[in-house]
Scaffold this motif. Structure first.
Motif, mmCIF file in Angstrom:
data_model
loop_
_atom_site.group_PDB
_atom_site.id
_atom_site.type_symbol
_atom_site.label_atom_id
_atom_site.label_comp_id
_atom_site.label_asym_id
_atom_site.label_seq_id
_atom_site.Cartn_x
_atom_site.Cartn_y
_atom_site.Cartn_z
ATOM 1 N N GLY A 113 0.813 -1.211 0.000
ATOM 2 C CA GLY A 113 0.000 0.000 0.000
ATOM 3 C C GLY A 113 0.844 1.258 0.000
ATOM 4 O O GLY A 113 0.511 2.245 -0.669
ATOM 5 N N ALA A 114 1.948 1.249 0.761
ATOM 6 C CA ALA A 114 2.839 2.414 0.782
ATOM 7 C C ALA A 114 3.452 2.654 -0.591
ATOM 8 O O ALA A 114 3.522 3.802 -1.061
ATOM 9 N N PHE A 117 0.740 3.996 -2.850
ATOM 10 C CA PHE A 117 0.447 5.405 -2.581
ATOM 11 C C PHE A 117 1.488 6.315 -3.230
ATOM 12 O O PHE A 117 1.144 7.340 -3.827
ATOM 13 N N SER A 120 0.962 6.285 -7.009
ATOM 14 C CA SER A 120 -0.357 6.715 -7.481
ATOM 15 C C SER A 120 -0.329 8.123 -8.049
ATOM 16 O O SER A 120 -1.124 8.455 -8.937
ATOM 17 N N VAL A 229 -6.235 8.163 -5.917
ATOM 18 C CA VAL A 229 -5.131 7.811 -5.024
ATOM 19 C C VAL A 229 -5.590 6.781 -3.996
ATOM 20 O O VAL A 229 -4.892 5.792 -3.714
ATOM 21 N N ALA A 230 -6.781 6.966 -3.456
ATOM 22 C CA ALA A 230 -7.289 6.049 -2.422
ATOM 23 C C ALA A 230 -7.526 4.652 -2.981
ATOM 24 O O ALA A 230 -7.099 3.652 -2.389
ATOM 25 N N TYR A 232 -6.324 3.339 -5.736
ATOM 26 C CA TYR A 232 -5.072 2.775 -6.242
ATOM 27 C C TYR A 232 -4.261 2.201 -5.086
ATOM 28 O O TYR A 232 -3.668 1.127 -5.204
ATOM 29 N N THR A 233 -4.236 2.902 -3.968
ATOM 30 C CA THR A 233 -3.532 2.410 -2.788
ATOM 31 C C THR A 233 -4.192 1.153 -2.252
ATOM 32 O O THR A 233 -3.512 0.182 -1.874
#
Length: 348
Positions: A113-114, A117, A120, A229-230, A232-233
């Motif tokens: 996830g990092a 982010f 993204s 962004v949300a 995609y993360t």
């Protein structure tokens, strides 16, 4: 109020709440799907190894569906997040940093996830073709970095010497894949419930609005950037967990987890199953993996030709027409059960 008075419409917020509640209800086909999946634990004990692969492919395809089916972002580098999760889980187990598989799975998801982010913001700066090239470039760069850092990743030989501890300290991984399959199936179901809840929420509806017409969505106050962004993360988290599951259930990972073939195959799985309803990746994984296994055994040199032929048939026949063939069965199921879920809420 007199009987002749007009009936006023319900407040808009009440109508929206009712619509979301309807979308969130489970359809009979969904219940049968998951009951069938659970029954394979006892009905197909000799096929748990290949079923574990199907579950992992299904979760990986589900992660891609979150950005492709709901946000309209095409990616040819989704294996980057898969590989991050795979190597994170492998390194944690090899160096005994986190021995418990479930905790290591969560850490691998956070690592993916990092990375998702951070990358993204590159996706925000382009359109479809640009995003395609950016995602592909990120995956290729990450694979080359992993190849160069052979002292850490094992390079072309892969990350070896991985020893997995029992799940929750109770269930050891066995050679027949029984523990691995149940473990992977539980993880898939939990993450599917979360994804189903998200896509059926106002956030999920806003993603569909952005996918349909970004300019119109922005005009009515739906900002595309933060939502992309949300999601995609979130998709990166799911893909990383899928990669970590593969490492944990096989006690091995290699550069193949970061390869272009991995990204292309998961896109192929999603094309077979269909996008935008969550179950597409799961159904596509079943069809793709069993077809691959059977065709590679029947015609080892030409199995890719038959897979391509299946894709051509799907395109020529049309997924909508195939869905029309199943419509009578769906209507029969709806008569048996008085409630049903909406398509975007996750109905297969």
């Amino acid at each position: 109020m007199s009987e002749s008075a007009p009936i006023l419409p319900a407040p808009l917020d009440t109508a929206i709440a009712a619509q979301l509640a309807a979308r969130g209800r489970w359809s009979p086909f969904e219940i049968l799907f998951w009951l069938g999946a659970v029954s394979t634990i006892w009905l197909l004990p000799d096929h748990h190894l290949i079923l574990t692969e199907i579950v992992i492919w299904g979760l990986f395809a589900l992660s891609l569906d979150l950005i492709l089916g709901y946000a309209g972002i095409v990616s040819l580098g989704h294996a980057a997040f898969f590989g991050v999760g795979a190597y994170t889980a492998g390194l944690l187990a090899r160096h005994a940093l986190i021995g418990e598989p479930v905790v290591a799975l969560l850490v691998a998801g956070l690592a993916g996830g990092a990375f998702g982010f951070l990358t993204s913001f590159l996706v925000l700066r382009g359109t479809d073709l640009t995003r395609l090239m950016v995602t592909l470039g990120v995956a290729l760069l990450l694979r080359e970095v992993a190849n160069r850092m052979a002292w850490l990743t094992g390079g072309a030989d892969g990350l070896q010497g991985i020893t997995m501890q029992p799940v929750l300290g109770l269930f050891r991984f066995d050679l027949y894949g029984h523990t691995a399959y149940v473990y992977s199936l539980v993880v898939l179901f939990v993450l599917f419930l979360l994804a189903r809840r998200i896509v059926g929420s106002p956030f999920g509806l806003s993603l569909l609005a952005i996918k349909g017409n970004p300019l119109r969505a922005g005009a009515i106050g739906i900002g595309a950037g933060p939502r992309i962004v949300a999601v995609y993360t979130l998709a990166a988290v799911y893909a990383a967990i899928a990669g970590a599951l593969l490492t944990q259930t096989t006690a091995f990972t290699s550069l193949e987890s970061l390869s272009f073939d991995r990204s292309a195959d998961v896109l192929l799985v999603l094309i077979i199953g269909g996008t935008g309803h969550l179950y597409g990746g799961l159904i596509g994984a079943v069809v793709f993996r069993f077809a691959q296994d059977w065709l590679s055994a029947a015609t080892p040199q030409y199995w890719q030709f038959w897979i391509g032929l299946i894709l051509v048939v799907i395109v020529l026949v049309g997924r909508d027409r195939i869905g029309g063939w199943l419509a009578p069965l769906r209507r029969a199921g709806d008569r048996l059960v008085p409630w049903r879920g909406g398509r975007d809420g996750g109905r297969p």
